[in-house]
Design a protein around this motif. Structure first.
Motif, PDB file in Angstrom:
ATOM      1  N   LEU A 228       0.349  -1.019   0.150  1.00 18.42           N
ATOM      2  CA  LEU A 228       0.326   0.186  -0.112  1.00 18.42           C
ATOM      3  C   LEU A 228       1.229   1.541   0.247  1.00 18.42           C
ATOM      4  O   LEU A 228       1.885   1.456   0.326  1.00 18.42           O
ATOM      5  N   HIS A 229       0.538   2.430  -0.580  1.00 17.76           N
ATOM      6  CA  HIS A 229       1.243   3.172  -1.175  1.00 17.76           C
ATOM      7  C   HIS A 229       0.284   4.706   0.250  1.00 17.76           C
ATOM      8  O   HIS A 229      -0.841   4.978   0.438  1.00 17.76           O
ATOM      9  N   PHE A 230       1.216   4.980   0.973  1.00 16.96           N
ATOM     10  CA  PHE A 230       0.331   5.850   2.624  1.00 16.96           C
ATOM     11  C   PHE A 230       1.049   7.385   1.965  1.00 16.96           C
ATOM     12  O   PHE A 230       2.374   7.703   1.647  1.00 16.96           O
ATOM     13  N   PRO A 231       0.543   8.135   2.173  1.00 13.82           N
ATOM     14  CA  PRO A 231       0.961  10.024   2.011  1.00 13.82           C
ATOM     15  C   PRO A 231       1.724  10.563   2.881  1.00 13.82           C
ATOM     16  O   PRO A 231       1.541   9.981   3.913  1.00 13.82           O
ATOM     17  N   GLY A 256       8.545   5.451  -2.803  1.00 12.73           N
ATOM     18  CA  GLY A 256       7.810   4.797  -3.654  1.00 12.73           C
ATOM     19  C   GLY A 256       7.432   4.892  -4.834  1.00 12.73           C
ATOM     20  O   GLY A 256       7.667   4.573  -6.071  1.00 12.73           O
ATOM     21  N   GLY A 257       8.371   6.415  -5.499  1.00 12.76           N
ATOM     22  CA  GLY A 257       8.654   6.625  -6.335  1.00 12.76           C
ATOM     23  C   GLY A 257       8.123   6.843  -7.486  1.00 12.76           C
ATOM     24  O   GLY A 257       6.848   7.637  -6.949  1.00 12.76           O
ATOM     25  N   ARG A 258       8.399   6.982  -8.748  1.00  8.00           N
ATOM     26  CA  ARG A 258       7.243   6.839  -9.822  1.00  8.00           C
ATOM     27  C   ARG A 258       5.608   6.403  -9.536  1.00  8.00           C
ATOM     28  O   ARG A 258       4.638   6.269  -9.974  1.00  8.00           O
ATOM     29  N   GLY A 264       4.746   9.340  -1.224  1.00  9.58           N
ATOM     30  CA  GLY A 264       4.586   8.485  -0.834  1.00  9.58           C
ATOM     31  C   GLY A 264       5.633   7.322   0.296  1.00  9.58           C
ATOM     32  O   GLY A 264       6.329   7.531  -1.372  1.00  9.58           O
ATOM     33  N   GLN A 265       4.951   6.544   0.868  1.00 14.14           N
ATOM     34  CA  GLN A 265       5.841   5.688   1.275  1.00 14.14           C
ATOM     35  C   GLN A 265       5.073   4.627   1.061  1.00 14.14           C
ATOM     36  O   GLN A 265       3.864   3.983   1.269  1.00 14.14           O
ATOM     37  N   LYS A 266       5.835   3.063  -0.024  1.00 13.04           N
ATOM     38  CA  LYS A 266       5.053   2.117  -0.338  1.00 13.04           C
ATOM     39  C   LYS A 266       5.941   1.178   0.961  1.00 13.04           C
ATOM     40  O   LYS A 266       6.717   1.434   1.563  1.00 13.04           O
ATOM     41  N   VAL A 267       4.524   0.375   2.040  1.00 13.35           N
ATOM     42  CA  VAL A 267       4.215  -0.757   3.135  1.00 13.35           C
ATOM     43  C   VAL A 267       3.831  -1.508   2.512  1.00 13.35           C
ATOM     44  O   VAL A 267       2.814  -1.878   2.052  1.00 13.35           O
TER      45      VAL A 267
END
Length: 377
Positions: A228-231, A256-258, A264-267
């Protein structure tokens, strides 16, 4: 010497790296990919994979030092950066930051071991409850761009790529091999490298291996994982990658990059997805209960993130016993499965090791050869 090329099944990170290593040695190479290189159907898509040196086993830390030289060469040839420096945090009781720090120290890798209080002052977006290991040389690999860069180098050296070519079986044909596709096409090869990732369990029975060899092959576990990507609450804050392992949950995260619009952060939960038979069963559906579990973790452990995912994805983990890689050869067939959720960072080196095994330059890494040990291959 056979007039036929070396065929590689699978154009993910492992297959692309092997194609590059073999083609640059002057070998004829054909790369067979069921979709397109770095396809979303496999394990090498997207822009975000962790590059780190932290392993409890010093064998892999040393291997990473070798692999980093390969990345530097690839970036020089490609002319663009493929790894974004971020640094990395390791923490949690079962992660054992102190033991990891000792391994880094033995390899002269820059690092800091901090208290929870000191780490919290430097990274207020995290909640820490014990020692924290920081090592600044970690970063984020753009997996898709890396695959394309290695394929481009392989093609420049003479390799041929066949997209939308789904290998169905491999048949011995004298000293050569006939690879048949599901569509009825065929390629004759002098040697076959199988780098099929999560598709390997479904393909394994069609490789013409003897029953004894199949029985000795390590049992692979394929999982459909989800991320999941969180802002970021503060978009101006630079976030590192992290691994947090506790008795109740194991979580990793990275910018998370592109894939995440750089906001945001990919977790993800390590090995938190459902077990499937092979990539054939990958349905791309995010499990609501597992989503809720990860959102709850972010809410209590990552205060610097808004606990409301704005994007989500699924991916494949192909796990081998003890999380070791498989780079093994039986006759003219080499099987390459450097997965277990941590293979991406070693890609250039893995291609080099596979190429050496294919061309008899050395025996490869014995630790990665379970078939050779079991059946004398």
């Amino acid at each position: 010497m056979s007039p036929h090329p070396i065929a590689i099944i699978g154009a993910g990170l492992a297959g692309a790296a092997t194609a590059w290593s073999l083609a640059r040695r002057g070998h004829d190479v054909v790369l067979l990919e069921r979709d397109t290189p770095a396809s979303h159907l496999g394990s090498s898509h997207g822009s975000a994979r962790i590059l780190r040196y932290t392993y409890p086993d010093p064998f892999y830390t040393a291997l990473m030092l070798d692999a980093r030289r390969g990345w530097e060469e690839l970036e020089d040839l490609h002319g663009e950066r493929l790894i974004t420096p971020t640094g990395s945090l390791d923490y949690g009781a079962t992660r054992d930051p102190s033991a990891l720090a000792a391994v880094l120290a033995d390899h002269d890798i820059a690092h800091e071991l901090l208290s929870a209080t000191d780490a919290s002052s430097r990274w207020p977006g995290f909640t820490f409850d014990g020692p924290v290991l920081w090592h600044e040389n970690a970063g984020v690999i753009d997996a898709e761009s890396s695959v394309r860069a290695m394929v481009a180098q392989a093609v420049a050296a003479g390799a041929v790529v066949h997209e939308n070519w789904t290998a169905a079986r491999v048949l011995a044909q004298g000293d050569d091999y006939l690879i048949e596709s599901e569509e009825g096409d065929a390629v004759v090869a002098s040697h076959v490298v199988v780098a099929a990732g999560g598709w390997l369990p479904a393909l394994l029975g069609g490789l013409g291996l003897a029953d004894q060899t199949l029985a000795a092959f390590p049992r692979l576990e394929v999982r459909q994982e989800q991320a999941l990507h969180f802002p970021y609450r503060d978009p101006a804050t630079a976030w590192p990658t992290f691994i947090n392992k506790r008795a109740d949950i194991q979580v990793y995260g990275l910018p998370g990059g592109r894939d995440a619009d750089h906001r945001g952060q990919k977790v993800a939960e390590y090995n938190g997805g459902r077990v499937i038979g092979s990539a054939l069963e990958h349905d791309g559906v995010v499990d609501p209960a597992r989503r809720d579990r990860l959102v709850a973790y972010v809410e209590r452990a990552l205060p610097g993130l808004v606990p409301e995912p704005y994007a989500e994805t699924t991916c494949l983990f192909t796990n081998a016993p003890a999380d070791d890689f498989i780079i093994d050869r039986v006759g003219g067939l080499t099987i390459l499965s450097p997965c277990s959720g941590h293979g991406a960072k070693f890609a250039p080196l893995l291609g080099e090791l596979a190429a050496r095994l294919v061309t008899d330059e050395d025996a490869g890494v014995a630790r990665f050869r379970p078939l050779a040990a079991s059946v004398g291959a």
